[in-house]
Each structure stands twice: as C-alpha cells, then as structure tokens.
Design an enzyme around this catalytic site. Structure first.
Site, PDB file in Angstrom:
ATOM      1  N   CYS A   2     -14.400  25.079  67.293  1.00  0.00           N
ATOM      2  CA  CYS A   2     -14.087  23.659  67.071  1.00  0.00           C
ATOM      3  C   CYS A   2     -14.758  23.235  65.774  1.00  0.00           C
ATOM      4  O   CYS A   2     -15.600  23.942  65.226  1.00  0.00           O
ATOM      5  CB  CYS A   2     -14.613  22.827  68.227  1.00  0.00           C
ATOM      6  SG  CYS A   2     -13.988  23.355  69.812  1.00  0.00           S
ATOM      7  N   ARG A  27     -11.004  26.636  61.024  1.00  0.00           N
ATOM      8  CA  ARG A  27     -11.709  27.106  62.223  1.00  0.00           C
ATOM      9  C   ARG A  27     -10.773  27.216  63.421  1.00  0.00           C
ATOM     10  O   ARG A  27     -11.173  27.705  64.472  1.00  0.00           O
ATOM     11  CB  ARG A  27     -12.888  26.184  62.537  1.00  0.00           C
ATOM     12  CG  ARG A  27     -13.945  26.140  61.448  1.00  0.00           C
ATOM     13  CD  ARG A  27     -14.945  25.030  61.672  1.00  0.00           C
ATOM     14  NE  ARG A  27     -15.728  25.257  62.861  1.00  0.00           N
ATOM     15  CZ  ARG A  27     -16.827  26.036  62.908  1.00  0.00           C
ATOM     16  NH1 ARG A  27     -17.217  26.646  61.821  1.00  0.00           N
ATOM     17  NH2 ARG A  27     -17.495  26.204  64.022  1.00  0.00           N
ATOM     18  N   TRP A  76     -10.586  23.455  69.769  1.00  0.00           N
ATOM     19  CA  TRP A  76      -9.891  24.699  70.130  1.00  0.00           C
ATOM     20  C   TRP A  76     -10.088  24.831  71.634  1.00  0.00           C
ATOM     21  O   TRP A  76     -11.209  25.038  72.105  1.00  0.00           O
ATOM     22  CB  TRP A  76     -10.505  25.871  69.383  1.00  0.00           C
ATOM     23  CG  TRP A  76      -9.940  27.206  69.752  1.00  0.00           C
ATOM     24  CD1 TRP A  76     -10.349  28.026  70.761  1.00  0.00           C
ATOM     25  CD2 TRP A  76      -8.842  27.871  69.129  1.00  0.00           C
ATOM     26  NE1 TRP A  76      -9.592  29.155  70.798  1.00  0.00           N
ATOM     27  CE2 TRP A  76      -8.659  29.097  69.816  1.00  0.00           C
ATOM     28  CE3 TRP A  76      -8.010  27.574  68.070  1.00  0.00           C
ATOM     29  CZ2 TRP A  76      -7.660  30.002  69.473  1.00  0.00           C
ATOM     30  CZ3 TRP A  76      -7.028  28.490  67.720  1.00  0.00           C
ATOM     31  CH2 TRP A  76      -6.853  29.678  68.425  1.00  0.00           C
ATOM     32  N   ASN A 112     -18.989  21.352  70.248  1.00  0.00           N
ATOM     33  CA  ASN A 112     -18.424  22.672  69.941  1.00  0.00           C
ATOM     34  C   ASN A 112     -19.234  23.682  70.730  1.00  0.00           C
ATOM     35  O   ASN A 112     -20.454  23.729  70.631  1.00  0.00           O
ATOM     36  CB  ASN A 112     -18.515  22.967  68.439  1.00  0.00           C
ATOM     37  CG  ASN A 112     -18.063  24.384  68.115  1.00  0.00           C
ATOM     38  OD1 ASN A 112     -17.328  24.990  68.905  1.00  0.00           O
ATOM     39  ND2 ASN A 112     -18.499  24.920  67.005  1.00  0.00           N
ATOM     40  N   GLY A 113     -18.560  24.496  71.537  1.00  0.00           N
ATOM     41  CA  GLY A 113     -19.270  25.500  72.327  1.00  0.00           C
ATOM     42  C   GLY A 113     -18.735  25.523  73.751  1.00  0.00           C
ATOM     43  O   GLY A 113     -17.685  24.962  74.049  1.00  0.00           O
ATOM     44  N   GLU A 495      -8.566  48.967  58.946  1.00  0.00           N
ATOM     45  CA  GLU A 495      -8.548  47.639  58.334  1.00  0.00           C
ATOM     46  C   GLU A 495      -7.161  47.293  57.831  1.00  0.00           C
ATOM     47  O   GLU A 495      -6.688  46.164  57.994  1.00  0.00           O
ATOM     48  CB  GLU A 495      -9.576  47.558  57.209  1.00  0.00           C
ATOM     49  CG  GLU A 495      -9.620  46.234  56.478  1.00  0.00           C
ATOM     50  CD  GLU A 495      -9.943  45.040  57.381  1.00  0.00           C
ATOM     51  OE1 GLU A 495     -10.316  45.243  58.549  1.00  0.00           O
ATOM     52  OE2 GLU A 495      -9.788  43.906  56.921  1.00  0.00           O
ATOM     53  N   LYS A 499      -5.108  43.913  59.099  1.00  0.00           N
ATOM     54  CA  LYS A 499      -4.604  42.942  58.112  1.00  0.00           C
ATOM     55  C   LYS A 499      -3.107  42.731  58.310  1.00  0.00           C
ATOM     56  O   LYS A 499      -2.620  41.603  58.341  1.00  0.00           O
ATOM     57  CB  LYS A 499      -4.887  43.443  56.693  1.00  0.00           C
ATOM     58  CG  LYS A 499      -6.334  43.355  56.282  1.00  0.00           C
ATOM     59  CD  LYS A 499      -6.740  41.971  55.854  1.00  0.00           C
ATOM     60  CE  LYS A 499      -7.595  41.153  56.741  1.00  0.00           C
ATOM     61  NZ  LYS A 499      -8.579  41.649  57.601  1.00  0.00           N
ATOM     62  N   GLU A 502      -2.309  40.986  61.828  1.00  0.00           N
ATOM     63  CA  GLU A 502      -2.821  39.634  62.112  1.00  0.00           C
ATOM     64  C   GLU A 502      -2.145  38.566  61.257  1.00  0.00           C
ATOM     65  O   GLU A 502      -2.119  37.398  61.665  1.00  0.00           O
ATOM     66  CB  GLU A 502      -4.330  39.566  61.975  1.00  0.00           C
ATOM     67  CG  GLU A 502      -4.890  39.655  60.576  1.00  0.00           C
ATOM     68  CD  GLU A 502      -6.418  39.457  60.566  1.00  0.00           C
ATOM     69  OE1 GLU A 502      -6.929  38.626  61.335  1.00  0.00           O
ATOM     70  OE2 GLU A 502      -7.085  40.149  59.811  1.00  0.00           O
ATOM     71  N   HIS A 518      -1.037  64.170  69.170  1.00  0.00           N
ATOM     72  CA  HIS A 518      -1.458  64.047  70.570  1.00  0.00           C
ATOM     73  C   HIS A 518      -0.730  62.905  71.273  1.00  0.00           C
ATOM     74  O   HIS A 518      -1.248  62.343  72.238  1.00  0.00           O
ATOM     75  CB  HIS A 518      -2.972  63.857  70.633  1.00  0.00           C
ATOM     76  CG  HIS A 518      -3.721  65.036  70.110  1.00  0.00           C
ATOM     77  ND1 HIS A 518      -3.793  66.248  70.774  1.00  0.00           N
ATOM     78  CD2 HIS A 518      -4.376  65.217  68.939  1.00  0.00           C
ATOM     79  CE1 HIS A 518      -4.490  67.106  70.057  1.00  0.00           C
ATOM     80  NE2 HIS A 518      -4.855  66.514  68.933  1.00  0.00           N
ATOM     81  N   LYS A 617     -10.938  31.486  62.556  1.00  0.00           N
ATOM     82  CA  LYS A 617     -11.790  32.155  61.570  1.00  0.00           C
ATOM     83  C   LYS A 617     -13.068  32.674  62.209  1.00  0.00           C
ATOM     84  O   LYS A 617     -13.563  33.728  61.855  1.00  0.00           O
ATOM     85  CB  LYS A 617     -12.135  31.197  60.438  1.00  0.00           C
ATOM     86  CG  LYS A 617     -12.984  31.829  59.325  1.00  0.00           C
ATOM     87  CD  LYS A 617     -12.283  32.985  58.679  1.00  0.00           C
ATOM     88  CE  LYS A 617     -13.118  33.662  57.618  1.00  0.00           C
ATOM     89  NZ  LYS A 617     -12.489  34.909  57.112  1.00  0.00           N
TER      90      LYS A 617
END
Ligand code: AGP
Length: 622
Positions: A2, A27, A76, A112-113, A495, A499, A502, A518, A617
């Site tokens: 948040c 965020r 959020w 926030n939390g 990575e 990228k 997402e 395999h 984020k």
C-alpha cells in the site's frame, strides 16, 4: 504494497496528498482514499476503487476537500476485497456505510501492512460496543487506538503505543485525532514509513518519491517507534512513549530521477540507467583499485572465517543469487546455497558455524526476505543485506548492509537494481577470494579491471537495442518461450524468463540446458522459440547441441553469445552478440538483450509495461 501519504502545513492538503499518492502508484493498489481535516469535525473522508484518477475526479482534483492537514492511502487488498467500504482511511466511529463523508469520529487512519491478530482484537472491540462497517484489519487497529484513547484518556501517543504492544503483525500507520487539529500521528513496525520536514510543514509517506517534490530532509522511523508531526515540528517516541531523536537524512536523488526522464516507460529508462547504476555501485565499493567493504562492517576476519555462504531472496533477486553462486564457488572455493526466501523461512535448514547469509532485496521490504533474515539471525548466522533502498527494514535489521546505488527503481520489473546487485555480489566474491587467498594479487587486479569495463560494455549492448526491438515484433504472438543455458548462462536464463513472462504475459520457462531431455523437450513444437544463453566457453557448445535438438523438432533458435563466437550462427536463427569480458562477469552483459526483448515484446503487445497486472513493486505481505 500500500502507499501512505500525509501532510500538515499552510497549503490545502488534498492536492498535495493526491500528488504524493500518484508517485506511489508503482507500489500496486486497487483503491484509494483521502481524509482531510476540515475544522470542527474530525475529517472529510473520500474513497474510490480502481485507479487514482477516480479519487481525483471525485474530489475535483482535491479542490473539494478544504483543509490543511490530511492523510491519503492507496490500498492493495489483503483483508477484504477491493471496495470503497474497505478502502482507507478508516474511522473509529460506529458509522454506517463506507466510512466516507464528514465523519464525527475521534480517530481516522490509514495503514500499510497486516495485523495478524485482528480477529481476536475485533472480538474484544465488539464486546466493548464497537461496530464494524468493513472487512479490514485496518478498521480494527484504528478502533483499537480509539479504545485505548478513550479508556485511559492518556493522549494519542500513549494510545498508539498501547496499541503497538497489543497488535501482532506489520504496520505503517498514519492517524488524525479530532482533539488534535493540524497534527498527524504515525507508528511503524516492518512496513516502510518516512517523515519529511520543510518550512512550516511536515510530510509523511511510505517512500521518498511521494514527497521528494517538497523536501529532501527525511527521517526514517525505526521499528516500534511512533511519531507526532505538526507544521514545522516532528517528534519521535519509543514503545514506552518516551521521546527519542532520529538522524535527519538528506535525499540526494533529484526529482527527475523518479520520473521517466524522457523515456516512454520507467522500465526503458531504468534499462538505460544500468551503466550508471553499475558504475556507481562499483565505485562505492572499489576505490583506487582496491575493494573497500568497510561501509558494510564486514571485517576481513569475518570473511576469512566463513565456512558457508547462503544467499536468500525472491524473484529476480534470487536470480542474482543463482549467478553469484557460480562466481563465489569458482573464485572463493566456498560452498554456496541459494534459497528462495519463502522456503528458507520455514525450513529446518542446518546452519553450520560461520555461515554468512546474504539477503538480496531491491526494496528491502519484501516480507519473505525479511522473515528469512530474521530466521537466519535467530540461528546465529552473520547476515549481510544487499539492498537498494536506504533505511529499508531489511537494511536496518541485517548485521551488515551493502547498498546498491541504482537509485529509485519504479518499474515493477527490476532491471538496474538487478544489475547493480550482480555487480555488488561480483565485488564481494572478488574480495572474499583475495582475503582468503584463492586468487592472487594479479588475478585480483585483473578481475577489478574487468569489472570496471562492465558499465561501458553494457552501454555498447544497449546500442544494439533496435535489433531486439525488431525481433520482438516477430514473437509478439508466441505462446511459449524457453530460455536455456548452463552454469552462469542458466542463471541468466532464469532472469530472462521472468522478465518475459512478468511483463509480456507470454508463458516462458528457464531450464538448465541439460534438463531439456528429461521431459521439457516434449513441449517443443513448430516455431517454439528457444533462447540459448551461450557465454560460458566451456559449456556453450553443449547448449548449442541442446538447441539443435530442439530445432530438429521445429523450434526457432535465438542465441546470445560473445563477440567473435560466430560459429553459433551455423545453428542459431537469430544471434545477439555482447562484448567479450571475463566470463565471471559476462552475465551482466548477456542479461541486457533479454531485458530489452521482454520490454519491446510487452510494448508490442500493448501492455502496461511499468505496472504489469497482478504484480506490485514490493511484496510486503506474505
Ligand atoms: C522482478 O522483476 C520482480 N519484480 C520480482 O521478482 C522482484 O524481484 C521480487 O519481488 C523481489 O523484490 P525485492 O528485490 O524488492 O526483494
């Protein structure tokens, strides 16, 4: 995830709050709200779901809310679905409906939390006659503050500290009390919160970009501390309600640094900031050809006595750990484990003596990584945080901190922070190797000279971006993409795959190239794109062989390799070259084309590159 903002001073609060919230959008959120003190009643509360502009429209860009003291919030959803009723701010009164409008409560607040014991606290408050209009834990904590405030008649700070003792979980709270016009009270545990000061004004926010336009002078509230802010006045208190002092930090970022700087997206800007981010990070650790880790507090003795290195992180930060593992093992000859923080925190993993646990986190607020850090400390490990946000929770709680100097990273998909972390871990590996005698003085010098060339080599790779832009137009409708490699090339494949998925929403997977036979190779169909990272000279021919196996089943091959390795083109359909460099560090170059490919593919698909769906984020909840 948040965002919180607060303002008290001589100007109308609402426009400042909306501006601050707009700079926290990265965020991630699904609703937003404001509470502005308007004279006698506690506050006018307005809330809206969806994007921030809905709230701005509802308040005529803030003009309909009169008052010079207020708090704002982007939510959020964690407890309760995204709705106006569940949106913050929340009030202490037994109001009906959504808690909007001119509220006659005594306390209004944003949070926030996650309050983990909110259910039992809600039961307690119901027993004392409180009623609830929302499904949120935040309404519970606001009402709990009100409960202590009325029961003990002891003032806001004492009511807040009593609440802090009673609740379990994480919070950054901003509260206004009817009896204290013009003042905002705050409290923090595990969620980020900063206080800014300027002439006859005071600001409060979850992160620096929200208030950078107004002040560079900030305080980072410590865990289990409360604050009281009024125009030109800021006070801090510990859990006992005793006043404490905090150091004032000067923010050196310029306002533009948190804006797009002329690029279409934050992500493209940040991709292009990588030479600077890596250079600044290297320069903070290497001075006059010598590595200086003194700022971290890691002594030569501690490094010399290590028997084990554990690297713990999430997402891309975990991919940095996967790359660092190969470098540290090869240079330092130490065993290295790389663990996902969300797993590490619950495992009964043996921790031999003299273990160094490195927690990598751009935000320094990732809940799983913070929890893993605490577990490592409980088990007696020496902990080192590699973080990009000064004063972040992980930075403060680790025994030692190594800051990356990537500057504010706004795009949800990390790029420059990832590269800065990679460079930082490379430097750490070289220093550990030198101190432990596993590299000679000449090797040490050579490795540092090679590292120093990385920023300019990244810049040269970026000059090739048009080819990646062109190629991305060919894969815009791909359904599956496979990234493969061996050793460090496998770590980079991880990575590259993250990228791509997402931000383009195309399914992709990264595989150690030797694993294809395999099982995965059964997924290869006509025109399936297989991207091979081919920078490790001892291994790349084996990977090329794996790619050819895929090609014989219809796959289309893209390869990333180093200049001069032209033989790859005999097998691969599309090849991208990066400058040659010491193979311990070439990963920093090979990742760049993969970032660009993902970026341009997302743009070609018309997606929200900087704020991809369902992602935030900083994942500050479990
Ligand atoms: C990477 O592009 C993602 N945004 C995500 O995987 C991120 O790396 C992860 O959430 C860890 O975040 P942190 O570095 O702030 O701890």
């Amino acid at each position: 995830m948040c965002g919180i903002v607060g303002y008290t001073g001589g100007h109308q609060a609402a426009p400042i709050l909306l501006d601050g919230l707009s700079r926290l959008e990265y965020r991630g959120y699904d609703s937003a709200g404001l509470a502005v003190r308007n004279g006698e009643s506690l506050a006018e509360v307005v809330k809206a779901t969806g994007k921030l502009y809905h709230l701005a429209d509802k308040t005529d860009q803030g003009r309909s809310l009169i008052g010079t003291c207020g708090i704002g919030h982007t939510r959020w959803a964690t407890h309760g679905d995204p709705s106006v009723t569940n949106a913050h701010p929340h009030v202490s009164g037994n109001c009906t409906g959504s808690g909007s409008g001119a509220v006659e409560s005594d306390v209004v607040g944003v949070h926030n939390g996650i309050i983990e014991n909110f259910a039992e606290l809600k039961e307690k408050l119901l027993h004392h006659g409180y009623q609830f209009y929302s499904d949120t834990d935040t309404e519970v904590v606001v009402k709990l503050v009100d409960y202590y405030y009325k029961k003990y008649k002891i003032g806001p700070i004492d009511a807040i500290t009593r609440t802090m003792v009673r609740v379990r979980g994480s919070y950054a709270l901003a509260l206004m009390f009817r009896d204290y016009p013009g003042e905002i009270f705050a409290a923090r545990k595990d969620s980020p919160l900063i206080i800014g000061t300027a002439d006859e004004a005071a600001y409060l926010a979850s992160d620096v970009p929200a208030i950078l336009k107004y002040t560079r002078q900030v305080y980072y509230i410590d865990n289990l501390q409360a604050a009281r802010i009024a125009p030109g006045s800021v006070k801090f208190y510990d859990l006992n309600g005793d006043e404490v002092s905090l150091p004032l930090t000067e923010i050196t970022w310029d306002a533009a640094a948190a804006e797009k700087g002329g690029y279409e997206h934050f992500m493209l800007k940040e991709i292009h900031e990588q030479p600077t981010a890596v250079r600044d990070t290297l320069n903070s650790l290497v001075k006059d050809g010598q590595i200086d880790l003194s700022a971290t507090g890691l002594t030569d003795d501690v490094i010399g006595s290590l028997t084990q290195v554990d690297i713990v992180a999430c997402g891309s930060a975990w991919h940095v750990g996967m790359a660092a593992q190969y470098v540290i093992e090869d240079l330092v000859k130490l065993p290295v484990r790389v663990e996902l923080a969300s797993e590490f925190r619950y495992r009964s993993i043996p921790m031999p003596g003299n273990t160094l646990v490195i927690v990598i986190s751009q935000s320094g607020e990732t809940a799983d990584s913070l929890a893993a850090l605490r577990v490592a400390k409980e088990r007696g490990a020496t902990t080192l945080a590699v973080v990009n946000v000064v004063g972040s929770t992980i930075a403060r709680e680790a025994d030692h901190v190594l800051y990356t100097l990537a500057g504010p990273e706004i795009a949800v998909a990390t790029t420059k922070a990832y590269s800065a972390q990679l460079a930082a871990l490379d430097v750490l590996a070289v220093q550990m190797a030198f101190l432990r005698g596993t590299v000679s003085g000449d090797q040490y010098t050579h490795l540092l000279e090679e590292l120093a060339t990385i920023p300019d080599k990244i810049r040269r790779v970026l000059e090739d971006k048009e080819r990646l832009q062109w190629f991305s137009s060919k894969i815009v409708n791909a359904h599956d993409i496979f990234f493969i490699g061996r050793g460090l090339d496998y770590a980079i494949s991880l990575e590259g795959s993250l990228k791509m998925k997402e931000i383009s929403y195309i399914h992709s997977e990264a595989y150690a190239a030797g694993e294809l036979k395999h099982g995965t190779i059964s997924l290869i169909e006509n025109n399936t794109l297989v991207i091979g990272v081919l920078t490790q000279s001892q291994l790349f021919e084996k990977t090329v062989s794996n790619m050819v196996e895929c090609k014989s089943r219809g796959a289309y091959l893209m390869g990333i390799t180093t200049n001069g390795n032209f033989a790859v083109e005999d097998s691969v359909n599309f090849t991208v070259y990066v400058p040659r460099t010491d193979e311990h560090f070439v990963s920093s170059l090979a990742v760049i084309p993969l970032q660009l490919l993902a970026y341009y593919t997302s743009v070609n698909r018309g997606l929200d590159v900087d704020k991809p769906r369902n992602l935030a984020k900083s994942v500050t909840v479990e």
